[in-house]
Scaffold this active site. Structure first.
Site, PDB file in Angstrom:
ATOM      1  N   THR A   1      90.836  41.056  69.711  1.00  0.00           N
ATOM      2  CA  THR A   1      90.309  39.902  68.997  1.00  0.00           C
ATOM      3  C   THR A   1      90.894  39.835  67.595  1.00  0.00           C
ATOM      4  O   THR A   1      90.912  40.822  66.862  1.00  0.00           O
ATOM      5  CB  THR A   1      88.779  40.000  68.898  1.00  0.00           C
ATOM      6  OG1 THR A   1      88.237  40.041  70.220  1.00  0.00           O
ATOM      7  CG2 THR A   1      88.202  38.804  68.150  1.00  0.00           C
TER       8      THR A   1
ATOM      9  N   SER B   1     103.420  43.258  55.753  1.00  0.00           N
ATOM     10  CA  SER B   1     102.147  43.911  55.457  1.00  0.00           C
ATOM     11  C   SER B   1     101.469  43.172  54.325  1.00  0.00           C
ATOM     12  O   SER B   1     102.093  42.873  53.303  1.00  0.00           O
ATOM     13  CB  SER B   1     102.372  45.372  55.060  1.00  0.00           C
ATOM     14  OG  SER B   1     101.153  45.997  54.731  1.00  0.00           O
TER      15      SER B   1
ATOM     16  N   ASN C   1     111.181  51.521  50.034  1.00  0.00           N
ATOM     17  CA  ASN C   1     109.849  51.722  49.472  1.00  0.00           C
ATOM     18  C   ASN C   1     109.795  52.787  48.391  1.00  0.00           C
ATOM     19  O   ASN C   1     108.878  52.806  47.573  1.00  0.00           O
ATOM     20  CB  ASN C   1     108.863  52.095  50.584  1.00  0.00           C
ATOM     21  CG  ASN C   1     109.196  53.411  51.248  1.00  0.00           C
ATOM     22  OD1 ASN C   1     110.273  53.568  51.845  1.00  0.00           O
ATOM     23  ND2 ASN C   1     108.302  54.380  51.173  1.00  0.00           N
TER      24      ASN C   1
ATOM     25  N   CYS D   1     103.101  57.447  52.304  1.00  0.00           N
ATOM     26  CA  CYS D   1     102.781  57.535  53.733  1.00  0.00           C
ATOM     27  C   CYS D   1     103.313  58.810  54.381  1.00  0.00           C
ATOM     28  O   CYS D   1     103.068  59.052  55.547  1.00  0.00           O
ATOM     29  CB  CYS D   1     103.370  56.337  54.482  1.00  0.00           C
ATOM     30  SG  CYS D   1     102.824  54.746  53.848  1.00  0.00           S
TER      31      CYS D   1
END
Length: 406
Positions: A243, A205, A157, A325
């Protein structure tokens, strides 16, 4: 003044076609129901989820995977590594080691550390070469029948370095270990179908390939056992309760359906090459990575420049400094693992592009970076010594490996 967005490796803009498809699902006349419900509205929602799953499997080029929907690649990495480690610990046996490269994303490294704490696994961080690749010899030397899992990123990344998965995977399978690929930067952005047919687990992702934030997936072989990280209603065969977000899942499926094709990847590689050429005007540019890396990512360091001052000088330019990140101000662990000294790792910039990047964006960014570097070097005693030949980059920074200088 509007500045171009050149931080696609952190996150990508939502493709308008994806946004339109998601909008069509909203509202009382859309497909919003719980896909676990048995009434017609629920069945319609389940059909949307199934369609998105088909697009994931088509992208991977392998229909043998089962798709577990997650909130993103970070959760997928944790479920893959910590979930497998917990399952191994519950089952018992002699496989107690996890291998990762020292350049993996922080989500992988942190999940592996959690597996050590919570499941008693022994984690080993494998060194990479100066160009960022893991050599087959290094991996083979670490592999043994006690290895449970090897986790690798096909595309790094921070640097865009592509790992030789086709050469590494057979070594992993030869000792009966599982292979996890953190493919967040790869799927939809680099040539397909890629190395996924060799993997047991693949993390994805959506927001790295012009899809929505908040949705990802872990693709798993049917015979891989995982202990769930989340408990609840038992959705997704009990492996990830909750859900399902139908709109986000549909958006991820559409994003993969619109993934960059070979022509778009070639266009991005040409833009990357143009940027390298533009940065040459600064002189003494250290390229962190390989020329055959991902077409969308370029990571460079500038000797003779203070890292903090460079960040300030480029504060209005949408580029990256290390991983988005990491949340840390220290030097990149990726660049340090590649042998870059702290000063060079600090003075690094990651410029990452995508399908909406234009040539004018590249030219403007290149000129801005070159101007900033020139201004900072003009007040740097160290750079004056390098320019005058009294010192070299190697001696000034304590570099022990060859650096590629543009």
């Amino acid at each position: 003044m509007t500045h171009a967005y050149l931080d696609y490796a952190a996150t990508t803009p939502l493709d308008p076609r994806v946004a339109a498809g998601m909008a069509a699902l909203e509202g009382p006349d859309g497909i919003f129901a719980n896909p676990a419900s048995l009434h017609p509205h629920g069945r319609r929602a389940a059909a949307v989820v199934e369609s998105a799953q088909e697009k994931v499997l088509e992208t991977l080029g392998d229909r043998d995977f089962q798709v577990i929907w997650t909130s993103g690649a970070t959760e997928a990495d944790n479920l893959a590594i910590l979930g497998l480690a917990r399952a191994v610990a519950q089952r018992g046996g002699g496989r107690r080691r996890i291998l990762v490269t020292a350049t993996e994303h922080s989500a992988v490294l942190a999940a592996a550390d959690a597996a050590a704490r919570e499941a008693g696994m022994q984690v080993e961080r494998l060194p990479v070469a100066a160009d960022g690749q893991l050599t087959p010899a290094t991996l083979e030397a670490a592999l043994a029948p006690d290895v449970a899992l090897v986790s690798l990123a096909p595309v790094n990344n921070e640097t865009g370095v592509i790992q030789p998965i086709e050469r590494l995977a057979p070594l992993v399978s030869a000792v009966g270990a599982r292979l996890h690929l953190d493919a967040a930067q790869a799927v939809g952005r680099v040539p397909e179908p890629g190395p996924y047919r060799h993997a047991d687990l693949v993390s994805l992702s959506a927001h790295k390939c012009c899809g929505p934030k908040g949705i990802g997936a872990l693709c798993v072989r049917p015979d891989v056992r995982l202990a769930p990280l989340m408990h609840g209603g038992g959705q997704q065969s009990g492996r990830r309760s909750g859900t399902l977000p139908v709109g986000l899942i549909a958006g991820m499926g559409d994003a993969l359906g619109y993934r960059d094709d070979a022509a778009e990847q070639a266009r991005q590689r040409a833009l990357r090459g143009r940027l390298v050429d533009a940065l040459q005007a600064a002189g003494g540019v250290v390229i962190n990575g390989r020329g055959d890396g991902a077409p969308a990512i370029l990571n460079v360091s500038f000797p003779g420049v203070h890292g903090g001052a460079l960040r300030d000088a480029l504060g209005d330019l949408a580029v990256g400094f290390g991983s988005a990140c990491s949340g840390r101000d220290g030097p990149s662990h990726v660049l340090r693992a590649m042998g870059r000294p702290d000063a060079l790792a600090h003075a690094s910039v990651r410029i990452s592009i995508g399908r909406f990047t234009e040539m004018a964006d590249i030219d403007a960014a290149g000129a801005q970076v070159v101007a900033a570097v020139a201004a900072l070097r003009g007040i740097s005693p160290l750079w004056r010594e390098i320019e005058e030949g009294r010192r070299t980059v190697d001696s000034a920074y304590g570099v022990t490996t060859a650096l590629e200088m543009a």
